[in-house]
Design a protein around this motif. Structure first.
Motif, PDB file in Angstrom:
ATOM      1  N   ARG A 101       0.816  -1.211   0.000  1.00 11.39           N
ATOM      2  CA  ARG A 101       0.000   0.000   0.000  1.00 11.39           C
ATOM      3  C   ARG A 101       0.854   1.268   0.000  1.00 11.39           C
ATOM      4  O   ARG A 101       0.509   2.264  -0.620  1.00 11.39           O
ATOM      5  N   ARG A 102       1.984   1.217   0.713  1.00 13.63           N
ATOM      6  CA  ARG A 102       2.867   2.388   0.726  1.00 13.63           C
ATOM      7  C   ARG A 102       3.476   2.605  -0.657  1.00 13.63           C
ATOM      8  O   ARG A 102       3.592   3.743  -1.130  1.00 13.63           O
ATOM      9  N   ALA A 103       3.868   1.509  -1.306  1.00 16.34           N
ATOM     10  CA  ALA A 103       4.447   1.625  -2.646  1.00 16.34           C
ATOM     11  C   ALA A 103       3.431   2.202  -3.631  1.00 16.34           C
ATOM     12  O   ALA A 103       3.774   3.063  -4.456  1.00 16.34           O
ATOM     13  N   VAL A 104       2.191   1.746  -3.545  1.00 16.92           N
ATOM     14  CA  VAL A 104       1.144   2.277  -4.421  1.00 16.92           C
ATOM     15  C   VAL A 104       0.971   3.775  -4.195  1.00 16.92           C
ATOM     16  O   VAL A 104       0.818   4.557  -5.147  1.00 16.92           O
ATOM     17  N   ARG A 105       1.031   4.199  -2.946  1.00 16.42           N
ATOM     18  CA  ARG A 105       0.874   5.614  -2.638  1.00 16.42           C
ATOM     19  C   ARG A 105       2.024   6.429  -3.228  1.00 16.42           C
ATOM     20  O   ARG A 105       1.807   7.540  -3.737  1.00 16.42           O
ATOM     21  N   HIS A 106       3.250   5.899  -3.180  1.00 10.69           N
ATOM     22  CA  HIS A 106       4.380   6.585  -3.812  1.00 10.69           C
ATOM     23  C   HIS A 106       4.114   6.776  -5.305  1.00 10.69           C
ATOM     24  O   HIS A 106       4.374   7.847  -5.862  1.00 10.69           O
ATOM     25  N   LEU A 107       3.609   5.735  -5.949  1.00  7.55           N
ATOM     26  CA  LEU A 107       3.334   5.822  -7.383  1.00  7.55           C
ATOM     27  C   LEU A 107       2.273   6.878  -7.664  1.00  7.55           C
ATOM     28  O   LEU A 107       2.389   7.658  -8.619  1.00  7.55           O
ATOM     29  N   GLU A 108       1.243   6.904  -6.840  1.00  8.68           N
ATOM     30  CA  GLU A 108       0.180   7.890  -7.026  1.00  8.68           C
ATOM     31  C   GLU A 108       0.712   9.319  -6.900  1.00  8.68           C
ATOM     32  O   GLU A 108       0.167  10.250  -7.504  1.00  8.68           O
ATOM     33  N   LYS A 109       1.785   9.479  -6.120  1.00  9.57           N
ATOM     34  CA  LYS A 109       2.420  10.795  -5.966  1.00  9.57           C
ATOM     35  C   LYS A 109       3.485  11.037  -7.040  1.00  9.57           C
ATOM     36  O   LYS A 109       4.262  11.986  -6.954  1.00  9.57           O
ATOM     37  N   LYS A 110       3.510  10.165  -8.056  1.00  6.38           N
ATOM     38  CA  LYS A 110       4.413  10.287  -9.205  1.00  6.38           C
ATOM     39  C   LYS A 110       5.879  10.095  -8.839  1.00  6.38           C
ATOM     40  O   LYS A 110       6.778  10.639  -9.483  1.00  6.38           O
ATOM     41  N   ARG A 111       6.129   9.316  -7.786  1.00  9.37           N
ATOM     42  CA  ARG A 111       7.500   8.946  -7.456  1.00  9.37           C
ATOM     43  C   ARG A 111       7.853   7.651  -8.173  1.00  9.37           C
ATOM     44  O   ARG A 111       7.048   6.727  -8.222  1.00  9.37           O
ATOM     45  N   VAL A 112       9.049   7.573  -8.704  1.00  8.10           N
ATOM     46  CA  VAL A 112       9.515   6.323  -9.294  1.00  8.10           C
ATOM     47  C   VAL A 112       9.851   5.358  -8.167  1.00  8.10           C
ATOM     48  O   VAL A 112      10.558   5.724  -7.220  1.00  8.10           O
ATOM     49  N   CYS A 113       9.344   4.146  -8.245  1.00  8.49           N
ATOM     50  CA  CYS A 113       9.614   3.115  -7.224  1.00  8.49           C
ATOM     51  C   CYS A 113      10.543   2.064  -7.810  1.00  8.49           C
ATOM     52  O   CYS A 113      10.190   1.397  -8.788  1.00  8.49           O
ATOM     53  N   ILE A 114      11.729   1.943  -7.228  1.00  7.83           N
ATOM     54  CA  ILE A 114      12.687   0.924  -7.657  1.00  7.83           C
ATOM     55  C   ILE A 114      12.640  -0.217  -6.647  1.00  7.83           C
ATOM     56  O   ILE A 114      12.992  -0.046  -5.472  1.00  7.83           O
ATOM     57  N   PHE A 115      12.182  -1.373  -7.089  1.00  6.34           N
ATOM     58  CA  PHE A 115      12.038  -2.535  -6.215  1.00  6.34           C
ATOM     59  C   PHE A 115      13.338  -3.337  -6.240  1.00  6.34           C
ATOM     60  O   PHE A 115      13.764  -3.811  -7.291  1.00  6.34           O
ATOM     61  N   ALA A 116      13.962  -3.461  -5.079  1.00  4.00           N
ATOM     62  CA  ALA A 116      15.286  -4.086  -4.982  1.00  4.00           C
ATOM     63  C   ALA A 116      15.219  -5.368  -4.157  1.00  4.00           C
ATOM     64  O   ALA A 116      14.227  -5.653  -3.495  1.00  4.00           O
ATOM     65  N   ALA A 117      16.292  -6.145  -4.225  1.00  6.24           N
ATOM     66  CA  ALA A 117      16.454  -7.402  -3.479  1.00  6.24           C
ATOM     67  C   ALA A 117      15.502  -8.496  -3.960  1.00  6.24           C
ATOM     68  O   ALA A 117      15.134  -9.384  -3.202  1.00  6.24           O
ATOM     69  N   GLY A 118      15.129  -8.425  -5.221  1.00  7.66           N
ATOM     70  CA  GLY A 118      14.296  -9.470  -5.800  1.00  7.66           C
ATOM     71  C   GLY A 118      12.986  -9.653  -5.070  1.00  7.66           C
ATOM     72  O   GLY A 118      12.322  -8.685  -4.693  1.00  7.66           O
ATOM     73  N   THR A 119      12.617 -10.897  -4.854  1.00 10.14           N
ATOM     74  CA  THR A 119      11.420 -11.202  -4.065  1.00 10.14           C
ATOM     75  C   THR A 119      11.764 -11.355  -2.585  1.00 10.14           C
ATOM     76  O   THR A 119      10.869 -11.543  -1.760  1.00 10.14           O
ATOM     77  N   GLY A 120      13.066 -11.300  -2.267  1.00  6.35           N
ATOM     78  CA  GLY A 120      13.507 -11.550  -0.895  1.00  6.35           C
ATOM     79  C   GLY A 120      13.757 -13.017  -0.621  1.00  6.35           C
ATOM     80  O   GLY A 120      14.102 -13.392   0.502  1.00  6.35           O
ATOM     81  N   ASN A 121      13.619 -13.850  -1.656  1.00  2.00           N
ATOM     82  CA  ASN A 121      13.787 -15.300  -1.498  1.00  2.00           C
ATOM     83  C   ASN A 121      14.809 -15.825  -2.496  1.00  2.00           C
ATOM     84  O   ASN A 121      14.826 -15.389  -3.656  1.00  2.00           O
ATOM     85  N   PRO A 122      15.655 -16.766  -2.077  1.00  2.00           N
ATOM     86  CA  PRO A 122      16.571 -17.389  -3.034  1.00  2.00           C
ATOM     87  C   PRO A 122      15.801 -18.227  -4.051  1.00  2.00           C
ATOM     88  O   PRO A 122      14.622 -18.534  -3.864  1.00  2.00           O
ATOM     89  N   TYR A 123      16.474 -18.578  -5.132  1.00  2.00           N
ATOM     90  CA  TYR A 123      15.926 -19.408  -6.205  1.00  2.00           C
ATOM     91  C   TYR A 123      14.911 -18.673  -7.082  1.00  2.00           C
ATOM     92  O   TYR A 123      14.295 -19.283  -7.956  1.00  2.00           O
ATOM     93  N   PHE A 124      14.710 -17.370  -6.864  1.00  2.00           N
ATOM     94  CA  PHE A 124      13.829 -16.589  -7.730  1.00  2.00           C
ATOM     95  C   PHE A 124      14.638 -15.465  -8.364  1.00  2.00           C
ATOM     96  O   PHE A 124      15.391 -14.770  -7.676  1.00  2.00           O
ATOM     97  N   THR A 125      14.467 -15.276  -9.663  1.00  2.00           N
ATOM     98  CA  THR A 125      15.241 -14.265 -10.387  1.00  2.00           C
ATOM     99  C   THR A 125      14.592 -12.889 -10.279  1.00  2.00           C
ATOM    100  O   THR A 125      13.454 -12.747  -9.840  1.00  2.00           O
ATOM    101  N   THR A 126      15.328 -11.876 -10.747  1.00  2.00           N
ATOM    102  CA  THR A 126      14.742 -10.532 -10.790  1.00  2.00           C
ATOM    103  C   THR A 126      13.669 -10.439 -11.877  1.00  2.00           C
ATOM    104  O   THR A 126      12.823  -9.558 -11.824  1.00  2.00           O
ATOM    105  N   ASP A 127      13.691 -11.331 -12.868  1.00  2.00           N
ATOM    106  CA  ASP A 127      12.583 -11.386 -13.833  1.00  2.00           C
ATOM    107  C   ASP A 127      11.281 -11.732 -13.113  1.00  2.00           C
ATOM    108  O   ASP A 127      10.240 -11.108 -13.349  1.00  2.00           O
ATOM    109  N   THR A 128      11.356 -12.727 -12.252  1.00  2.00           N
ATOM    110  CA  THR A 128      10.175 -13.109 -11.482  1.00  2.00           C
ATOM    111  C   THR A 128       9.764 -11.984 -10.541  1.00  2.00           C
ATOM    112  O   THR A 128       8.572 -11.686 -10.383  1.00  2.00           O
TER     113      THR A 128
END
Length: 244
Positions: free
Chosen positions: A123-150
């Motif tokens: 919800r916080r990330a959505v609010r940043h977007l609504e305020k026209k802030r670019v959101c860069i999502f880092a650290a993948g999903t937070g789980n091993p065995y998953f790529t940044t594509d996922t």
């Protein structure tokens, strides 16, 4: 006589931009090339100036790739966590470049590191977007065995993005074989998710493609090399491949 209202340059209102860590290397063989980071930041700004809300996911292969670390004998989970930390470094570099040119940006990490990035709260990330802030999502999903594509596909779905735009280096779409090695490689204008999986086209890993397919999320593959290319692709101009 009133002037006609110009047609909007794009019909997209919220998108995900996925780029590899290697895209930030420039001509170097490793690490970050500041002029290249700044050039990509300018591409993002051109789209942000249209009023489009932008999510980003950046890989970490220019610093450390978990899968290759594992192949060299490192324990896979440890290697993947190291790769996640590399994506945070790239995200911070992109944030710095964007904010230098006046684009408000938030780095949001799937792994808590409160001193350098916000924790992921949808919800916080959505609010940043609504305020026209670019959101860069880092650290993948937070789980091993998953790529940044996922991770990009997961976050794009959670943020209700209308498409994933996958910026490539030196390649302007999806080909039936590697165009850098085969002069007769043929580019697809469009291709289905199922064909990407069946033909093992090198776009995203299978988990990411399946997640996009199951949620009917379009994927647009284009080249990051041309100045203004990202903005042009959003307006339907230029060369690209659409997966859908």
């Amino acid at each position: 006589m009133t002037e006609a209202t110009p047609e909007p340059e794009t019909t997209f209102s919220r998108v995900m931009l996925k780029i590899s860590g290697e895209a930030l290397m420039g001509d170097q063989g490793f690490g970050l090339h500041p002029p290249t980071v700044q050039r990509i930041a300018q591409e993002v700004k051109r789209v942000s100036d249209l009023g489009v809300e932008i999510c980003m996911v950046i890989g970490g292969g220019n610093i450390f790739r978990g899968l290759s670390g594992s192949a060299q004998g490192m324990e896979r989970t440890t290697a993947d966590y190291m790769g996640m930390l590399a994506t945070v470094m790239n995200a911070l570099a992109m944030q710095s470049a964007l904010e230098e040119i006046g684009v408000f940006t938030r780095v949001i990490s799937a792994i808590r590191m409160d001193e350098v990035a916000e924790p992921y709260i949808r919800r916080r990330a959505v609010r940043h977007l609504e305020k026209k802030r670019v959101c860069i999502f880092a650290a993948g999903t937070g789980n091993p065995y998953f790529t940044t594509d996922t991770a990009a596909t997961l976050r794009a779905n959670e943020m209700a993005c209308e498409a994933i735009f996958m910026g490539k280096n030196g390649v302007d779409g999806i080909y039936d074989k590697d165009p850098k090695e085969h002069a007769d490689a043929v580019r697809y204008d469009s291709v289905s998710y199922d064909d990407v999986l069946a033909k093992r086209l090198k776009v995203m890993d299978a988990s990411a493609i399946a997640l996009a397919r199951d949620n009917n999320l379009p994927l647009i593959v284009f080249s990051l090399d041309e100045p203004g290319g990202f903005r042009g692709i959003l307006a339907g101009r230029g060369t690209y491949t659409k997966v859908g």
